[in-house]
Write a protein that holds these residues in place. Structure first.
Motif: not given
Length: 82
Positions: A42-54
């Motif tokens: 839910e807190a993920t803004k975009d694909a780049n943020d998803l990769y950072v979180r990963k």
């Protein structure tokens, strides 16, 4: 029947001392809480943020599992010495 060399034994003993420390236990609890908040889609803004979180979760998983991994490795070394 070779025994563990002194350098390897010292390596493990330093970590075992660390794991027995209250500061380590506190750090692990804080990292667990951080992992919960980072692992939020839910807190993920975009694909780049998803990769950072990963990437963040990979590092956190390494740290959270480090004690267990080290203990397993140490036990395997001891089995080899028997």
């Amino acid at each position: 029947m070779a025994s563990m060399d002194k350098e390897t034994e010292e390596y493990y003993n330093k970590y075992f001392d660390l794991f027995g420390n209250d500061g380590w236990k506190q750090l692990i609890e804080e990292l667990k809480q951080n992992a919960l908040s980072i692992n939020s889609v839910e807190a993920t803004k975009d694909a780049n943020d998803l990769y950072v979180r990963k990437g963040q979760l990979n590092v956190l998983a390494y740290l959270l599992n480090f004690e267990s991994t080290l203990n397993t490795n140490f036990e395997e070394l001891q089995k080899e010495d028997v």
